[in-house]
Design a protein around this motif. Sequence first.
Motif, PDB file in Angstrom:
ATOM      1  N   SER A   1       0.845  -1.196   0.000  1.00  0.00           N
ATOM      2  CA  SER A   1       0.000   0.000   0.000  1.00  0.00           C
ATOM      3  C   SER A   1       0.877   1.241   0.000  1.00  0.00           C
ATOM      4  O   SER A   1       1.947   1.257   0.617  1.00  0.00           O
ATOM      5  CB  SER A   1      -0.883   0.040   1.253  1.00  0.00           C
ATOM      6  OG  SER A   1      -1.727  -1.076   1.294  1.00  0.00           O
TER       7      SER A   1
ATOM      8  N   LEU B   1       0.392   5.240   0.973  1.00  0.00           N
ATOM      9  CA  LEU B   1      -0.534   6.111   1.680  1.00  0.00           C
ATOM     10  C   LEU B   1       0.111   7.466   1.945  1.00  0.00           C
ATOM     11  O   LEU B   1       1.326   7.562   2.118  1.00  0.00           O
ATOM     12  CB  LEU B   1      -0.913   5.482   3.023  1.00  0.00           C
ATOM     13  CG  LEU B   1      -1.337   4.016   2.974  1.00  0.00           C
ATOM     14  CD1 LEU B   1      -1.267   3.394   4.348  1.00  0.00           C
ATOM     15  CD2 LEU B   1      -2.729   3.910   2.388  1.00  0.00           C
TER      16      LEU B   1
ATOM     17  N   ARG C   1      -6.605  18.300  -3.720  1.00  0.00           N
ATOM     18  CA  ARG C   1      -6.243  16.880  -3.624  1.00  0.00           C
ATOM     19  C   ARG C   1      -4.953  16.604  -4.380  1.00  0.00           C
ATOM     20  O   ARG C   1      -4.663  17.256  -5.376  1.00  0.00           O
ATOM     21  CB  ARG C   1      -7.329  16.005  -4.252  1.00  0.00           C
ATOM     22  CG  ARG C   1      -8.603  15.953  -3.508  1.00  0.00           C
ATOM     23  CD  ARG C   1      -9.690  15.221  -4.259  1.00  0.00           C
ATOM     24  NE  ARG C   1      -9.208  14.129  -5.088  1.00  0.00           N
ATOM     25  CZ  ARG C   1      -9.821  12.965  -5.234  1.00  0.00           C
ATOM     26  NH1 ARG C   1     -10.946  12.750  -4.617  1.00  0.00           N
ATOM     27  NH2 ARG C   1      -9.338  12.034  -6.000  1.00  0.00           N
TER      28      ARG C   1
ATOM     29  N   ALA D   1      -3.184  -1.185  -2.683  1.00  0.00           N
ATOM     30  CA  ALA D   1      -4.066  -0.097  -2.265  1.00  0.00           C
ATOM     31  C   ALA D   1      -3.320   1.230  -2.266  1.00  0.00           C
ATOM     32  O   ALA D   1      -2.124   1.274  -1.995  1.00  0.00           O
ATOM     33  CB  ALA D   1      -4.617  -0.377  -0.869  1.00  0.00           C
ATOM     34  N   THR D   2      -4.056   2.284  -2.586  1.00  0.00           N
ATOM     35  CA  THR D   2      -3.526   3.649  -2.518  1.00  0.00           C
ATOM     36  C   THR D   2      -4.599   4.552  -1.928  1.00  0.00           C
ATOM     37  O   THR D   2      -5.767   4.172  -1.860  1.00  0.00           O
ATOM     38  CB  THR D   2      -3.157   4.206  -3.917  1.00  0.00           C
ATOM     39  OG1 THR D   2      -4.350   4.294  -4.706  1.00  0.00           O
ATOM     40  CG2 THR D   2      -2.137   3.342  -4.615  1.00  0.00           C
ATOM     41  N   THR D   3      -4.182   5.715  -1.511  1.00  0.00           N
ATOM     42  CA  THR D   3      -5.136   6.727  -1.083  1.00  0.00           C
ATOM     43  C   THR D   3      -4.804   8.028  -1.797  1.00  0.00           C
ATOM     44  O   THR D   3      -3.698   8.208  -2.299  1.00  0.00           O
ATOM     45  CB  THR D   3      -5.067   6.988   0.437  1.00  0.00           C
ATOM     46  OG1 THR D   3      -3.763   7.452   0.760  1.00  0.00           O
ATOM     47  CG2 THR D   3      -5.411   5.756   1.239  1.00  0.00           C
ATOM     48  N   SER D   4      -5.761   8.915  -1.833  1.00  0.00           N
ATOM     49  CA  SER D   4      -5.521  10.277  -2.284  1.00  0.00           C
ATOM     50  C   SER D   4      -5.359  11.144  -1.045  1.00  0.00           C
ATOM     51  O   SER D   4      -5.858  10.804   0.019  1.00  0.00           O
ATOM     52  CB  SER D   4      -6.713  10.790  -3.095  1.00  0.00           C
ATOM     53  OG  SER D   4      -6.860  10.043  -4.273  1.00  0.00           O
ATOM     54  N   ALA D   5      -4.664  12.239  -1.209  1.00  0.00           N
ATOM     55  CA  ALA D   5      -4.530  13.186  -0.108  1.00  0.00           C
ATOM     56  C   ALA D   5      -5.490  14.339  -0.363  1.00  0.00           C
ATOM     57  O   ALA D   5      -5.410  14.997  -1.396  1.00  0.00           O
ATOM     58  CB  ALA D   5      -3.098  13.713  -0.021  1.00  0.00           C
ATOM     59  N   GLN D   6      -6.424  14.529   0.525  1.00  0.00           N
ATOM     60  CA  GLN D   6      -7.345  15.667   0.422  1.00  0.00           C
ATOM     61  C   GLN D   6      -7.129  16.527   1.645  1.00  0.00           C
ATOM     62  O   GLN D   6      -7.134  16.047   2.766  1.00  0.00           O
ATOM     63  CB  GLN D   6      -8.798  15.204   0.358  1.00  0.00           C
ATOM     64  CG  GLN D   6      -9.741  16.362   0.264  1.00  0.00           C
ATOM     65  CD  GLN D   6     -10.932  16.097  -0.636  1.00  0.00           C
ATOM     66  OE1 GLN D   6     -11.086  15.019  -1.181  1.00  0.00           O
ATOM     67  NE2 GLN D   6     -11.776  17.073  -0.786  1.00  0.00           N
TER      68      GLN D   6
END
Length: 151
Positions: free
Chosen positions: A8, A10, A116, A137-142
Amino acid sequence: MPVLPQTSILFGDLSAVLSTTSAKTYSLPIKISTVNNKVTVVQLELSYDPKILTDVKVNTGTFFANPFIPINQVNEKDGRISYAISINPQDTGRQGNGLLATLTFQTQTSASQSTRIVLLPKSLVVAEGTDRSVLKATTSAQFTVGEAPAQ
């Protein structure tokens, strides 16, 4: 036994590094968690709003001991980042959790703005024992940059 995608990428918490009257500098960590994958190469493809974020830079983190950086390109006009980091050929794959890189950027706005940074589908992670990406898995930064308007 096939190598399973378990890695992942993150984003950590945004922090203000330096503030001046005309610009604010921020730091945003990019973290990696490999579980059982022995990672050899990470390619990050990111997008951001170039109208809000300026002077964007990618700084190497501490996850790889002696990293090789074949790509570190920031296209400030289009708001795109291409960044690749790998082990040196004599090293073995790295496993565990750590700081892959840190994004630093500025914003010229004094008004509060939400924005974002997105990891694009071209992002990938290569590990020992497979020729496919092990990125699971990845996430976006908001986040919000700038100061809140005076009331």
